[in-house]
Design a protein around this motif. Structure first.
Motif, mmCIF file in Angstrom:
data_model
loop_
_atom_site.group_PDB
_atom_site.id
_atom_site.type_symbol
_atom_site.label_atom_id
_atom_site.label_comp_id
_atom_site.label_asym_id
_atom_site.label_seq_id
_atom_site.Cartn_x
_atom_site.Cartn_y
_atom_site.Cartn_z
ATOM 1 N N GLN A 94 -19.723 79.517 48.806
ATOM 2 C CA GLN A 94 -18.569 78.609 49.340
ATOM 3 C C GLN A 94 -17.622 78.961 50.701
ATOM 4 O O GLN A 94 -16.787 78.429 51.051
ATOM 5 C CB GLN A 94 -17.300 78.254 48.163
ATOM 6 N N ASN A 96 -17.004 78.822 54.318
ATOM 7 C CA ASN A 96 -17.150 77.721 55.334
ATOM 8 C C ASN A 96 -16.289 78.012 56.389
ATOM 9 O O ASN A 96 -15.340 78.855 56.285
ATOM 10 C CB ASN A 96 -16.829 76.437 54.601
ATOM 11 N N SER A 97 -16.495 77.425 57.367
ATOM 12 C CA SER A 97 -15.699 77.581 58.832
ATOM 13 C C SER A 97 -14.579 76.716 58.635
ATOM 14 O O SER A 97 -13.557 76.950 59.608
ATOM 15 C CB SER A 97 -16.405 76.857 59.823
ATOM 16 N N ASN A 98 -14.302 75.747 57.706
ATOM 17 C CA ASN A 98 -13.077 74.914 57.827
ATOM 18 C C ASN A 98 -11.798 75.468 57.177
ATOM 19 O O ASN A 98 -10.798 75.437 57.764
ATOM 20 C CB ASN A 98 -13.459 73.427 56.933
ATOM 21 N N SER A 99 -12.168 76.113 56.127
ATOM 22 C CA SER A 99 -10.962 76.909 55.516
ATOM 23 C C SER A 99 -11.564 78.169 55.133
ATOM 24 O O SER A 99 -11.981 78.338 53.963
ATOM 25 C CB SER A 99 -9.967 75.997 54.484
ATOM 26 N N LEU A 101 -12.789 81.629 53.729
ATOM 27 C CA LEU A 101 -12.540 82.450 52.657
ATOM 28 C C LEU A 101 -12.368 83.882 53.288
ATOM 29 O O LEU A 101 -13.080 84.420 53.982
ATOM 30 C CB LEU A 101 -13.398 82.466 51.658
ATOM 31 N N GLU B 574 -22.002 68.452 54.020
ATOM 32 C CA GLU B 574 -21.543 69.407 53.271
ATOM 33 C C GLU B 574 -19.997 69.135 53.543
ATOM 34 O O GLU B 574 -19.546 68.943 54.676
ATOM 35 C CB GLU B 574 -21.983 70.941 53.791
ATOM 36 N N GLN B 576 -16.592 71.000 53.443
ATOM 37 C CA GLN B 576 -16.235 72.292 53.413
ATOM 38 C C GLN B 576 -14.630 72.429 53.143
ATOM 39 O O GLN B 576 -13.873 72.522 53.927
ATOM 40 C CB GLN B 576 -16.454 73.014 54.871
ATOM 41 N N PHE B 577 -14.584 72.619 51.843
ATOM 42 C CA PHE B 577 -13.172 72.903 51.512
ATOM 43 C C PHE B 577 -12.849 74.175 50.713
ATOM 44 O O PHE B 577 -11.835 74.676 50.472
ATOM 45 C CB PHE B 577 -12.467 71.758 50.848
ATOM 46 N N GLY B 578 -13.769 74.910 50.684
ATOM 47 C CA GLY B 578 -13.755 76.162 49.922
ATOM 48 C C GLY B 578 -13.624 75.831 48.269
ATOM 49 O O GLY B 578 -13.699 74.728 47.931
ATOM 50 N N GLY B 579 -13.299 76.799 47.806
ATOM 51 C CA GLY B 579 -12.983 76.507 46.099
ATOM 52 C C GLY B 579 -14.284 76.160 45.493
ATOM 53 O O GLY B 579 -15.450 76.603 45.840
ATOM 54 N N ILE B 598 -18.323 67.984 56.980
ATOM 55 C CA ILE B 598 -16.873 67.155 56.566
ATOM 56 C C ILE B 598 -15.984 68.283 56.813
ATOM 57 O O ILE B 598 -15.996 69.317 55.766
ATOM 58 C CB ILE B 598 -16.850 66.546 55.412
ATOM 59 N N ASN B 599 -15.409 68.507 57.724
ATOM 60 C CA ASN B 599 -14.073 69.642 58.196
ATOM 61 C C ASN B 599 -13.302 68.860 58.558
ATOM 62 O O ASN B 599 -12.831 67.615 58.943
ATOM 63 C CB ASN B 599 -14.931 70.733 58.843
ATOM 64 N N SER B 600 -11.977 69.961 59.204
ATOM 65 C CA SER B 600 -10.854 69.286 59.744
ATOM 66 C C SER B 600 -11.175 68.495 60.896
ATOM 67 O O SER B 600 -10.261 67.746 61.310
ATOM 68 C CB SER B 600 -9.913 70.443 59.784
#
Lengths: 492, 781
Positions: A94, A96-99, A101, B574, B576-579, B598-600
């Motif tokens: 999981q 990712n560059s968006n948020s 970890l 994809e 991308q929000f983690g979790g 899909i990101n910010s």
């Protein structure tokens, strides 16, 4: 009439002049940053601040080392969230560059290591102004901060590759564009880090002199060891000619990862390792050996070795093996219970034992066979049949590691002593000091009817493996949930 | 399975589900309606008033007192020997004395006291409501009645499960009681001096001094409840006894828990000189100068790093004045200014000068309008233009000062080992950097207005149009990268925002006959605005910028629908929000910039502002003989509402609406979502709730159009029906008045959003606005 008007105006002007005073309510000695360098004791607190952002070794959720590469696994994403266990979610793919970890770089000024570097720079700039300190001590403290600054840069390089080098702080109210500086190629980052450690080296203590206030501080022993680690990392193919990264370039088109492999980096790393080891030996730092207490009986041939392994990590006494202790994040009750199988002592319920850190099968696989060979390479090891059930023969060679006559997987038999010293599993045995005799070690049955069954919806190992080395051998379990652990310090 | 692929244990067995549905054995298979269990439906309030006034030439007096008792709607546990229900008494006292010292001097003394006594459960009404919503309905009963064999137990047997870690709302409410006492005392002296005969005609002085003392404390006494679970006799299969789950933590005795304590002292003074005179019957001149001074001292209850700052007095000082000129009651010009001092800025920026100008024209006084009278009885145009300064730039006091904690345990370090002994050092942290440049936020506003009265004032209308430009708005510097390592945001006067709006009010009064009258009124306001400047990083895409958007404009993802299955997830961009990994049944978002993830960068402005741009109200009052009847509607329009699909919002300190969320205190599940959600058996890609999960997943709790709703609302706010008893009957019983009335508040609402009251915002499980019916008798003696 003018006189009369003056009579009114006079009190008004008088009021005006005292108004500025009226709204100036701030007393003069509100704390400001300069106060931190007015006294030696205050400056010492600031030095502690420089150490503060070191990654806490007991932070299982927030350190990449526990989860990110499959070392441990948790039982459910409902019980263990991405916020608390980001490393585990990296292992689940999981990242990712968006948020991101484990985001050490941070956004909006939240980057922990950058803040640490900022603190170190402030300290190095100002420590020489402290009036009640000797020069040699100022030099030593500044050298510690300097080493830490280099170390924080190293932690960032390790995570991000090319980074910005922040040898000096930008003033707070400078135009934001002044802090928009380019990233530096990996080789230059490592050069800067090693150079900074070398500059700090001569001013550091060789080894801690007063254990109470100096264990945990950066000494030459620490600095040489860390420098060796950094040079090994720099020589490794991750950073030495990593062609996966050839597209990562700066604005001028220069590659940020050196694209040619340099053998010589290994020579430098080896020399640094040799120097670090020799220097450590000179100061009585060597591999750890466990000494049995007087009332404890050792029968098993490998008990000494297995307890060497366990106590090197979780021994309460200063181990001669540890060069740099994490003295801030003491592995206490909260940490050790995560690794302790719940139900070791059957007469107590022990709901406080959280018991959720499950070691993975992947890791269990990596331990060698009894012949000291990887199990898939050992010709005598029945690798193909490793998951078949078998009954443990009642023989002396199994007696201290496995429950005689117990049915478990073949995989658990005929493994190297490190396997038995490190892992707890179904059909294994768990030795604690209160057993008084290694023949009386606790049997661990991980089946749903056994003593180590999952007894709480959140606190159980999902894999059937747990790690012994994080549990101090001196811990005790009493009735009514009583659980006393012996705290210890991990190493960086 | 869909909730958690790793979890092998189903929470509820089929047997449990069946037996609970059958409802045959509520002790073993409970189904508790917690809200119903902890509350009553009807309560009483009482209200008494007393007023006396009198006096003569020299002095006048006026004394009034008022007493109210409100009772709460919570149930009380009979075993406890204390009452934990809400009882709220308020006592108000007011006394005014006017003394004429000389012919031109008047002194007024006012005393005001407000005393509030509150007794209630340890948690407030709102909290109690939330606890009822989050108590598990099927694991245990609120309280058990012990059998003969356990009759020695002298405390309530509250129900619970496992180790007793579950939330039991009933236990939380009746486990003790809290007391809150508030008293506000205020003394005020006013002096009026007419200086006409002393200095010049039309000059007056007014002085005012007010001293207010406020005190407040709360405390509670609670026991730690003992929790029990039924034990089943293996032979009879019936409950034989109750097993205590928390023998260590429960107590029978009450513990004292201190609460908030606040003491405040305020001194306020005001002096005004005014001049008002008309020359030659046409030239009206008036001017005044006012200075005010306020000092407030507060004592904080806890000793913390902010206490020194909190104890410092809050001070304001201001001088303001205005001068106006009226010609022939037709033309009007005005100049006003404020010269304000604020403690919130560094020494050089403390004083701000803010002028404003205005003109008005009373058209109806013109000769040429005489013919239209009384059809047009009042027509007046107004215009003002001025500047206002705001020092309320931050919640933090002394924003310009640095805030450094030189003794921060959280930023320190420890040396030494547990066995050898350790050396603990506190560190240094910076919460705020010194900011000597921060200054007033300023708004420049233009108002245009019209007042219209027709038919001798039976119909009145007043409308105002405004245009505001606010600048020097304090905001965080967005362009400072994380790599500077600053520990606190740096803020500066950067932002610019423009807004405009309209406010109107219309009323009409008509007496049809001697016995029948109508009075109607309506209000309407519209306002909108947008950022003109806002410091932002250099965005890759224009639509990421806030410039040009309303300050309450929400930005989020565009939800397409739900993923039909895992395969569709793997074949889509994809998210991308983690979790947790994204799976079938999760929300699918639109890849706005078509970059394959899909990101910010895919967030766009969605919906209307979360604060309504339009608010309006209308109502009617009518009377016929002794009866009177009135109602009032209020409405909101042009606003969006976002459902908050999470368990708990840490920033807002409110619980969201996501089902479950926590094992011990699960959120209730709304029926709409229980009826419509994606599941593997029913892969409804347009279901109203995505794939269920124990805790909401990052993917599904993003702000998106999936959770966006129309927030328009029209509410019947108030209805009153009353009957006043005939004067002749009253005289017989020596009363001044007797009114029987019935009133209702929040009776109906009309809204496109049906799940809950839109005024709760996204927090649908919050304490709802209550529909209240009052029936009362009001007697005047």
């Amino acid at each position: 009439m003018y006189k009369r008007i003056l009579l009114i105006l006079f009190p008004i002007t008088l009021a005006m002049s005292s108004c500025n005073k009226f709204i100036d309510v701030i007393p003069d000695n509100v704390p400001v940053i300069e106060h931190a360098f007015n006294l030696r004791t205050e400056a010492e607190g600031y030095l502690a601040t420089c150490y503060n952002r070191l990654p806490a070794s007991t932070n299982t959720g927030g350190l990449p080392g526990y989860f990110s590469a499959d070392e441990f696994w948790l039982n459910s994403t409902s019980n263990y969230s991405a916020g608390a266990y980001p490393g585990w979610y990296i292992a689940q793919g999981q990242q990712n560059s968006n948020s991101p970890l484990l985001n050490y770089w941070g956004s909006g000024g939240s980057g922990t290591y950058w803040q640490a570097i900022n603190d170190c720079n402030v300290f190095i700039e100002r420590v020489f102004t402290v009036p009640d300190m000797e020069d040699y001590e100022k030099e030593r403290w500044a050298a510690e901060a300097k080493f830490l600054k280099a170390y924080y840069h190293y932690l960032l390089v390790r995570a991000y590759g090319p980074i910005i080098i922040k040898d000096e702080n930008v003033p707070v109210f400078a135009d934001p564009s002044e802090s928009h500086v380019p990233r530096v190629a990996v080789d230059a980052c490592f050069d800067y880090i090693v150079k900074t450690i070398d500059e700090a080296m001569p001013y550091l203590l060789e080894v801690e002199e007063n254990p109470i206030i100096e264990i945990g501080r950066v000494t030459q022993v620490v600095a040489k060891a860390v420098k060796a680690e950094i040079l090994v990392e720099a020589a490794s193919p991750l950073f030495n000619g990593n062609t996966d990264m050839q597209l990562l370039k700066d604005d001028n088109g220069n590659p940020l990862f050196n694209q040619t492999y340099d053998e010589n980096k290994w020579v430098k790393a080896a020399a640094a390792c040799k120097e670090a080891i020799d220097f450590a030996h000179l100061h009585n730092k060597k591999l750890h050996v466990w000494t049995s207490p007087a009332n404890f009986t050792v029968n098993g041939p490998n008990t000494q070795y297995k307890l060497n392994l366990r106590t090197a990590v979780s021994g309460e006494d200063a181990s001669t093996e540890t060069l740099w202790y994490d003295t801030r994040s003491i592995a206490g009750l909260g940490f050790q219970t995560d690794f302790t199988p719940r139900g070791l002592v059957s007469d107590a319920n022990h709901s406080g034992i959280t018991s959720f850190m499950g070691a993975t099968l992947n890791m269990a696989q990596k331990f060698y066979s009894a012949n000291g060979v990887p199990i898939d390479e050992d010709k005598t090891y029945p690798y193909a049949a490793r998951y078949e059930l078998t009954t443990v023969p009642n023989q002396n060679k199994y007696k201290y590691d496995l429950i005689a006559g117990y049915t478990t997987v073949r995989f658990h038999l005929d493994r190297e002593p490190r396997f038995y010293g490190t892992l707890s599993f179904d059909g294994g045995r768990y030795l604690m000091l209160f057993n008084k005799n290694d023949a009386d070690a606790i049997n661990t049955d991980y089946k749903s009817t056994g003593n180590i069954k999952p007894s709480s919806p959140t606190g159980y190992t999902n894999t059937g493996y747990m790690v012994k080395k994080y549990v101090n051998i001196g811990n005790t379990y009493g009735s009514s949930n009583r659980h006393d652990v012996v705290p210890y310090a991990l190493s960086f | 399975m869909t909730r958690n692929p790793l979890s092998k244990d189903a929470t509820y067995s089929l047997e449990k589900i069946d037996k609970t549905a059958a409802g045959e054995n509520p002790t073993l298979y409970p189904a508790v309606d917690w809200l119903d269990f902890v509350t009553r439906k009807v309560t009483t309030t009482q209200n008494y008033n007393l007023g006396i006034s009198g006096g003569g030439q020299l002095a006048k007096y006026n004394v009034s007192a008022n007493y109210t008792t409100d009772n709460g709607l919570l149930k009380v546990e009979p075993i406890n020997d204390f009452n934990s229900n809400v009882r709220f008494n308020v006592f108000n006292f007011l006394s005014n004395v006017d003394i004429n010292l000389t012919k031109s001097t008047q002194l007024v003394a006012r005393v005001k006291a407000n005393l509030q006594d509150y007794n209630g459960p340890p948690s407030s009404g709102t909290e109690a409501y939330g606890q009822a919503i989050r108590s598990n309905p099927v694991l245990f009963q609120p309280v058990y009645t012990p059998g003969e064999n356990q009759s020695y137990i002298k405390h309530p047997l509250f129900g619970n499960f496992d180790d007793g870690q579950y939330l039991n709302a009933y236990a939380e409410i009746v486990k003790g009681y809290s007391e809150k006492r508030r008293s506000n005392l205020s003394f005020q002296t006013e002096l009026y001096q007419d200086l006409s005969s002393i200095i010049t005609e039309g000059l007056k002085f007014r002085g005012l001094l007010n001293v207010t003392r406020r005190s407040y404390f709360e405390q509670s006494r609670v026991y730690n409840p003992f929790y029990y679970t039924p034990v089943i006799d293996p032979v009879t299969k019936q409950v034989s006894s109750y097993f205590q789950l928390n023998p260590q933590t429960g107590t029978e005795y009450l513990n004292f828990e201190p609460g908030k304590r606040e003491l405040t002292a305020v001194v306020y003074g005001e002096a005004q000189v005014s001049y008002n005179r008309t020359f030659a019957q046409k030239h009206g001149i008036s001017a005044s100068l006012i200075s005010t001074l306020r000092n407030e001292v507060f004592t904080p209850q806890d000793q913390d790093e902010n206490s020194l700052i909190k104890t410092l007095p809050k001070r304001n000082i201001s001088f303001s004045g205005n001068a106006s000129y009226i010609f022939d009651e037709r033309y009007y010009a005005q100049f006003t200014f404020g010269y304000n001092g604020s403690e919130k800025f560094a020494a050089g920026s403390r004083w701000g000068f803010f002028p404003s100008f205005g003109v008005a024209w009373s058209v109806h006084k013109e000769k040429f309008m005489e013919g239209l009278w009384p059809t047009i009885s009042n027509l007046r145009f107004r215009a003002t233009h001025g500047w206002i300064g705001y020092d309320n730039i931050s919640d933090e006091r002394f924003f310009y000062l640095s805030k450094v904690d030189l003794n921060d345990g959280g930023r320190g370090y420890t040396f030494g080992l547990p066995k050898t002994g350790s050396y603990l050092l506190s560190g240094v942290s910076i919460d705020r950097y010194a900011n000597p440049f921060v200054n007033w936020e300023i708004s420049r506003q233009t108002n245009l207005g019209i007042d219209l009265g027709m038919f001798k004032g039976a119909l009145t209308f007043s409308g105002d149009f405004y245009n505001q430009f606010r600048y020097n708005i304090v905001q965080n510097r967005a362009a400072i990268p994380a790599s500077t390592g600053l520990q606190a945001p740096v803020r500066a006067n950067l932002g610019e925002y423009k807004s405009k709006g309209f406010e109107g009010e219309l009323s009409y009064t008509k007496s049809v006959t001697k016995d029948l009258y109508f009075q109607g009124r309506g209000t309407f306001t519209y306002s909108t605005g947008e950022y003109v400047y806002y410091e932002e990083p250099n965005f890759q895409y224009d639509y990421l910028s806030r410039i040009g958007l309303h300050s309450n404009q929400v930005r989020g993802y565009i939800a397409e629908r739900l993923f039909i299955d895992d395969n569709e997830v793997f074949n889509s961009p994809e998210q991308q929000f983690g979790g947790e990994p994204v799976l079938g049944g999760d929300i699918k978002y639109v890849d706005v910039n078509k970059d394959g993830v899909i990101n910010s960068n895919d967030r766009v402005p969605i919906g209307l502002p979360t604060t309504p741009e339009i608010s309006y109200g209308f109502g009617l009052t009518t009377g016929y003989k002794s009866f009177d009847f009135s109602f009032f509607f209020s409405g909101l329009a042009r606003t969006s509402l976002f459902i908050n699909p999470i368990y708990y919002d840490v920033d807002d300190e409110k619980y969201g609406v996501a089902p479950f969320g926590s094992v011990a205190a699960p959120n209730a599940v709304l029926q709409v979502w229980a009826d419509s959600y994606w599941s593997e058996e029913h892969q409804d890609i347009y279901a109203r709730w995505p794939r269920l999960s124990q805790t909401p997943t990052n993917n599904n709790s993003q702000t998106s159009t999936f959770w966006m709703r129309n927030g328009n609302l029209l509410r019947l706010k108030q209805v009153d029906i009353g009957y006043n008893l005939n004067q002749s009957i009253l005289k017989r019983y020596k009363m001044n008045g007797l009114r029987i009335y019935f009133s209702g508040t929040n009776l109906f609402k009309w809204s496109p959003f049906k799940l809950w009251d839109p005024e709760l915002g996204g927090y649908g499980l919050g304490y709802p606005l209550q529909r209240v019916f009052n029936f009362g008798i009001n007697i005047n003696i």
